[in-house]
Enzyme design. Structure first.
Site, PDB file in Angstrom:
ATOM      1  CB  SER A   1      -0.858  -0.018   1.271  1.00 34.13           C
ATOM      2  OG  SER A   1      -1.448   1.235   1.498  1.00 34.13           O
TER       3      SER A   1
ATOM      4  CE1 TYR B   1      -4.083  -3.019   5.575  1.00 33.85           C
ATOM      5  CE2 TYR B   1      -3.656  -0.670   5.306  1.00 33.85           C
ATOM      6  CZ  TYR B   1      -3.898  -1.912   4.759  1.00 33.85           C
ATOM      7  OH  TYR B   1      -3.938  -2.061   3.392  1.00 33.85           O
TER       8      TYR B   1
ATOM      9  CE  LYS C   1      -1.556  -4.610   3.370  1.00 39.07           C
ATOM     10  NZ  LYS C   1      -1.778  -5.937   2.818  1.00 39.07           N
TER      11      LYS C   1
HETATM   12  P1  NAD Z   1     -10.943  -7.261   1.210  1.00 36.45           P
HETATM   13  O1  NAD Z   1     -11.161  -7.288   2.667  1.00 36.45           O
HETATM   14  O2  NAD Z   1     -12.118  -7.065   0.315  1.00 36.45           O
HETATM   15  O3  NAD Z   1     -10.199  -8.604   0.750  1.00 36.45           O
HETATM   16  C1  NAD Z   1      -9.356  -9.341   1.609  1.00 36.45           C
HETATM   17  C2  NAD Z   1      -9.854 -10.769   1.612  1.00 36.45           C
HETATM   18  O4  NAD Z   1      -9.020 -11.563   2.454  1.00 36.45           O
HETATM   19  C3  NAD Z   1     -11.280 -10.906   2.159  1.00 36.45           C
HETATM   20  O5  NAD Z   1     -12.057 -11.633   1.225  1.00 36.45           O
HETATM   21  C4  NAD Z   1     -11.117 -11.676   3.479  1.00 36.45           C
HETATM   22  O6  NAD Z   1     -12.227 -12.519   3.719  1.00 36.45           O
HETATM   23  C5  NAD Z   1      -9.839 -12.440   3.196  1.00 36.45           C
HETATM   24  N1  NAD Z   1      -9.061 -12.822   4.382  1.00 36.45           N
HETATM   25  C6  NAD Z   1      -8.715 -12.057   5.446  1.00 36.45           C
HETATM   26  N2  NAD Z   1      -7.960 -12.771   6.300  1.00 36.45           N
HETATM   27  C7  NAD Z   1      -7.808 -14.002   5.744  1.00 36.45           C
HETATM   28  C8  NAD Z   1      -7.126 -15.187   6.137  1.00 36.45           C
HETATM   29  N3  NAD Z   1      -6.454 -15.276   7.286  1.00 36.45           N
HETATM   30  N4  NAD Z   1      -7.165 -16.265   5.322  1.00 36.45           N
HETATM   31  C9  NAD Z   1      -7.861 -16.227   4.154  1.00 36.45           C
HETATM   32  N5  NAD Z   1      -8.527 -15.136   3.739  1.00 36.45           N
HETATM   33  C10 NAD Z   1      -8.498 -14.040   4.528  1.00 36.45           C
HETATM   34  O7  NAD Z   1      -9.833  -6.171   0.900  1.00 36.45           O
HETATM   35  P2  NAD Z   1      -9.306  -5.589  -0.482  1.00 36.45           P
HETATM   36  O8  NAD Z   1      -9.671  -4.154  -0.531  1.00 36.45           O
HETATM   37  O9  NAD Z   1      -9.676  -6.475  -1.592  1.00 36.45           O
HETATM   38  O10 NAD Z   1      -7.745  -5.650  -0.215  1.00 36.45           O
HETATM   39  C11 NAD Z   1      -6.960  -6.745  -0.641  1.00 36.45           C
HETATM   40  C12 NAD Z   1      -5.537  -6.547  -0.156  1.00 36.45           C
HETATM   41  O11 NAD Z   1      -5.039  -5.314  -0.666  1.00 36.45           O
HETATM   42  C13 NAD Z   1      -5.397  -6.467   1.355  1.00 36.45           C
HETATM   43  O12 NAD Z   1      -4.195  -7.099   1.731  1.00 36.45           O
HETATM   44  C14 NAD Z   1      -5.320  -4.986   1.617  1.00 36.45           C
HETATM   45  O13 NAD Z   1      -4.637  -4.697   2.794  1.00 36.45           O
HETATM   46  C15 NAD Z   1      -4.555  -4.509   0.399  1.00 36.45           C
HETATM   47  N6  NAD Z   1      -4.788  -3.093   0.097  1.00 36.45           N
HETATM   48  C16 NAD Z   1      -6.063  -2.646  -0.077  1.00 36.45           C
HETATM   49  C17 NAD Z   1      -6.275  -1.304  -0.342  1.00 36.45           C
HETATM   50  C18 NAD Z   1      -7.678  -0.769  -0.512  1.00 36.45           C
HETATM   51  O14 NAD Z   1      -7.850   0.443  -0.510  1.00 36.45           O
HETATM   52  N7  NAD Z   1      -8.701  -1.592  -0.696  1.00 36.45           N
HETATM   53  C19 NAD Z   1      -5.196  -0.413  -0.453  1.00 36.45           C
HETATM   54  C20 NAD Z   1      -3.907  -0.920  -0.298  1.00 36.45           C
HETATM   55  C21 NAD Z   1      -3.712  -2.268  -0.030  1.00 36.45           C
HETATM   56  C1  UD1 Z   2      -7.042   4.919   3.821  1.00 35.67           C
HETATM   57  C2  UD1 Z   2      -6.004   4.529   4.819  1.00 35.67           C
HETATM   58  C3  UD1 Z   2      -4.883   3.793   4.101  1.00 35.67           C
HETATM   59  C4  UD1 Z   2      -5.438   2.597   3.386  1.00 35.67           C
HETATM   60  C5  UD1 Z   2      -6.553   3.040   2.444  1.00 35.67           C
HETATM   61  C6  UD1 Z   2      -7.250   1.875   1.833  1.00 35.67           C
HETATM   62  C7  UD1 Z   2      -6.155   6.167   6.624  1.00 35.67           C
HETATM   63  C8  UD1 Z   2      -5.480   7.290   7.310  1.00 35.67           C
HETATM   64  N1  UD1 Z   2      -5.539   5.708   5.514  1.00 35.67           N
HETATM   65  O1  UD1 Z   2      -6.441   5.777   2.849  1.00 35.67           O
HETATM   66  O2  UD1 Z   2      -3.901   3.385   5.021  1.00 35.67           O
HETATM   67  O3  UD1 Z   2      -4.429   1.960   2.627  1.00 35.67           O
HETATM   68  O4  UD1 Z   2      -7.534   3.780   3.170  1.00 35.67           O
HETATM   69  O5  UD1 Z   2      -7.939   1.138   2.784  1.00 35.67           O
HETATM   70  O6  UD1 Z   2      -7.191   5.668   7.039  1.00 35.67           O
HETATM   71  N2  UD1 Z   2     -12.540  11.258   3.462  1.00 35.67           N
HETATM   72  C9  UD1 Z   2     -13.599  12.112   3.755  1.00 35.67           C
HETATM   73  N3  UD1 Z   2     -14.736  11.566   4.270  1.00 35.67           N
HETATM   74  C10 UD1 Z   2     -14.903  10.219   4.482  1.00 35.67           C
HETATM   75  C11 UD1 Z   2     -13.818   9.376   4.191  1.00 35.67           C
HETATM   76  C12 UD1 Z   2     -12.641   9.918   3.687  1.00 35.67           C
HETATM   77  O7  UD1 Z   2     -13.492  13.316   3.555  1.00 35.67           O
HETATM   78  O8  UD1 Z   2     -15.979   9.807   4.954  1.00 35.67           O
HETATM   79  C13 UD1 Z   2     -11.324  11.818   2.859  1.00 35.67           C
HETATM   80  C14 UD1 Z   2     -10.041  11.553   3.605  1.00 35.67           C
HETATM   81  O9  UD1 Z   2      -9.769  12.554   4.526  1.00 35.67           O
HETATM   82  C15 UD1 Z   2      -9.033  11.508   2.445  1.00 35.67           C
HETATM   83  C16 UD1 Z   2      -9.835  10.963   1.261  1.00 35.67           C
HETATM   84  O10 UD1 Z   2     -11.204  11.206   1.592  1.00 35.67           O
HETATM   85  O11 UD1 Z   2      -8.612  12.805   2.113  1.00 35.67           O
HETATM   86  C17 UD1 Z   2      -9.643   9.487   1.019  1.00 35.67           C
HETATM   87  O12 UD1 Z   2      -9.882   8.770   2.233  1.00 35.67           O
HETATM   88  P1  UD1 Z   2      -9.959   7.176   2.268  1.00 35.67           P
HETATM   89  O13 UD1 Z   2     -10.857   6.681   1.195  1.00 35.67           O
HETATM   90  O14 UD1 Z   2     -10.278   6.763   3.670  1.00 35.67           O
HETATM   91  O15 UD1 Z   2      -8.495   6.717   1.861  1.00 35.67           O
HETATM   92  P2  UD1 Z   2      -7.080   7.138   2.491  1.00 35.67           P
HETATM   93  O16 UD1 Z   2      -7.246   7.923   3.739  1.00 35.67           O
HETATM   94  O17 UD1 Z   2      -6.280   7.760   1.409  1.00 35.67           O
END
Ligand code: NAD
Ligand code: UD1
Length: 375
Positions: free
Chosen positions: A139, A164, A168
């Site tokens: 991330s 969290y 990562k």
């Molecule tokens: P998500 O929660 O939709 O997907 C994660 C999946 O992993 C889920 O289906 C959950 O049931 C499964 N899971 C959790 N623990 C498990 C375990 N011990 N064994 C097997 N399955 C398990 O999340 P996502 O948004 O699809 O994110 C996927 C990956 O990308 C995660 O590692 C997350 O941290 C990373 N990531 C997500 C974002 C984002 O904004 N969505 C940003 C940066 C990184």
């Molecule tokens: C957040 C996490 C980041 C994670 C990512 C995906 C924090 C500080 N960071 O990123 O670690 O990898 O989600 O899960 O939580 N905002 C609003 N109103 C809302 C929600 C968000 O104004 O209800 C704003 C936030 O202040 C930010 C932007 O929208 O400026 C995006 O927020 P968000 O979607 O939560 O993502 P990040 O904060 O970038």
């Protein structure tokens, strides 16, 4: 044991997708299947639904043969042993983990256990079966408060402010050390910026439990009438409209980035020489397979403010969405967007979809499934 070669056709390649029922995992499975890969989804359904896997199969026109599903945890060593023993797994795309920033502060033990211990078990069992090809979901959070924007991969990492983010950063280190100790490991760390949007079919998308923490899922629930108004966290940042700026990326583009990473690991693509920006190595082995640790930002290279997102979503759903200005959220930064030149040059990948398209697809998913997969 030598590592499995990825220098072969997708049709002959089996990918274990941990967390494959989740938001990004399900979209990645669709793209893998479209390219001909065989997929095994391993998911404990702690934050997802089996329905997502059914819909992935429907979109891809694939049955259980090409898209298998195993319900269970990456912490379950015996189960993993059976999965590797019964399938000729070539590579792992590792999404499984917990991802809620606020919850990780409340439950650090659960987060370190699931994310860190789970990954250690997974890598240990995979290694015992000669599988050392891993694509890992990292991330942009590993950059902390970035030293500069756009953020390149050699921008120094800073300590994340929550467990969290720590998981990562720690897992990037663990996976890099695996390669340092055994050059057979072949690792790609993908640093995602802000994934949003949904598959254009409207069949799969993000399905957060409870009130969403992230901006776009929150906006989507306002649009569908489940929440009253968007809270904008701060309008006094040093940005053009005072609200936070992020690099939103369409989840389908992000999913395709994983396919590009697999191809790169197989040594078949990439125009430029590995530049080593943040990468340990990346030289192709004699079979053409890349070995080393490749680090890539996956974003669009374009920042959008909170108000721009609300405006784009309002256009997508056809009405002005209400919002109220709230205080800043603790831990938020003002501006965060990626330089994506490295992924373009080495993976041959660029994001295609713009913010309007992301919001249109998000809206289609949300309006077709107002209660997510439970609809
Ligand atoms: P998500 O929660 O939709 O997907 C994660 C999946 O992993 C889920 O289906 C959950 O049931 C499964 N899971 C959790 N623990 C498990 C375990 N011990 N064994 C097997 N399955 C398990 O999340 P996502 O948004 O699809 O994110 C996927 C990956 O990308 C995660 O590692 C997350 O941290 C990373 N990531 C997500 C974002 C984002 O904004 N969505 C940003 C940066 C990184
Ligand atoms: C957040 C996490 C980041 C994670 C990512 C995906 C924090 C500080 N960071 O990123 O670690 O990898 O989600 O899960 O939580 N905002 C609003 N109103 C809302 C929600 C968000 O104004 O209800 C704003 C936030 O202040 C930010 C932007 O929208 O400026 C995006 O927020 P968000 O979607 O939560 O993502 P990040 O904060 O970038």
């Amino acid at each position: 044991m030598t590592n499995k070669s990825l220098a072969k056709r997708p049709e002959d390649t089996c990918v274990l997708v941990t967390g494959g029922a989740g938001f990004i995992g399900s979209h990645t499975c669709v793209e893998l299947l479209a390219e001909g890969y065989r997929v095994i989804v391993l998911d404990d359904l702690s934050n997802s639904s089996k329905e997502a896997v059914r819909r992935v199969r429907r979109i891809a026109g694939a049955g259980g043969e090409r898209c298998a599903f195993v319900e269970g945890s990456i912490l379950d060593r015996d189960l993993l042993g059976r999965v590797f023993a019964e399938n000729d797994v070539d590579a792992i795309i590792h999404f499984a983990g917990f991802k809620a920033v606020g919850e990780s502060v409340e439950k650090p033990l659960e987060y370190y256990w699931n994310n860190v211990a789970g990954t250690l078990v997974l890598c240990d069992v995979a290694r015992a079966h000669g599988v050392k090809n891993v694509v890992f979901s990292s991330s942009a959070t590993v950059y902390g408060e970035p030293e500069f924007v756009p953020i390149t991969e050699d921008c120094p990492k800073h300590a994340p402010t929550n467990p969290y983010g720590q998981t990562k950063s720690m897992l990037e280190q663990v996976l890099s050390d695996l390669y340092a100790g055994d050059g057979e490991w072949n690792v790609v760390l993908l640093r995602y910026f802000n994934p949003i949007g949904a598959h254009p079919s409207g069949l799969i998308g993000e399905d957060p439990k409870g009130i969403p923490n992230n901006l776009v899922p929150y906006v989507a629930q306002v649009a569908v009438g489940k929440l009253a108004a968007v809270g904008v966290f701060g309008d006094d940042y040093p940005t053009p409209d005072g609200t936070g700026v992020r690099d939103y990326i369409h989840v389908v583009d992000l999913a395709r980035g994983h396919v590009a990473a697999l191809r790169w690991m197989g040594g078949k693509v990439g125009t430029g020489e590995p530049r080593g920006l943040g990468s340990v190595a990346g030289e192709p082995a004699p079979d053409g397979t890349r070995r080393g640790v490749g680090i890539f930002n996956l974003g669009t290279g374009r920042g959008s403010s909170v108000l721009e997102v609300i405006a784009a979503f309002s256009r997508a759903c056809g009405r002005e969405l209400p919002y109220v200005i709230k205080p800043r959220r603790a831990g938020d930064i003002a501006v965060n967007y990626a330089a994506c030149d490295k992924a373009r040059d080495e993976l041959g990948w660029v994001a295609e979809y713009d913010l309007d398209r992301m919001c249109e697809d998000s809206w289609r998913w949300q309006s077709m499934n107002p209660d997510g997969y439970a609809s």
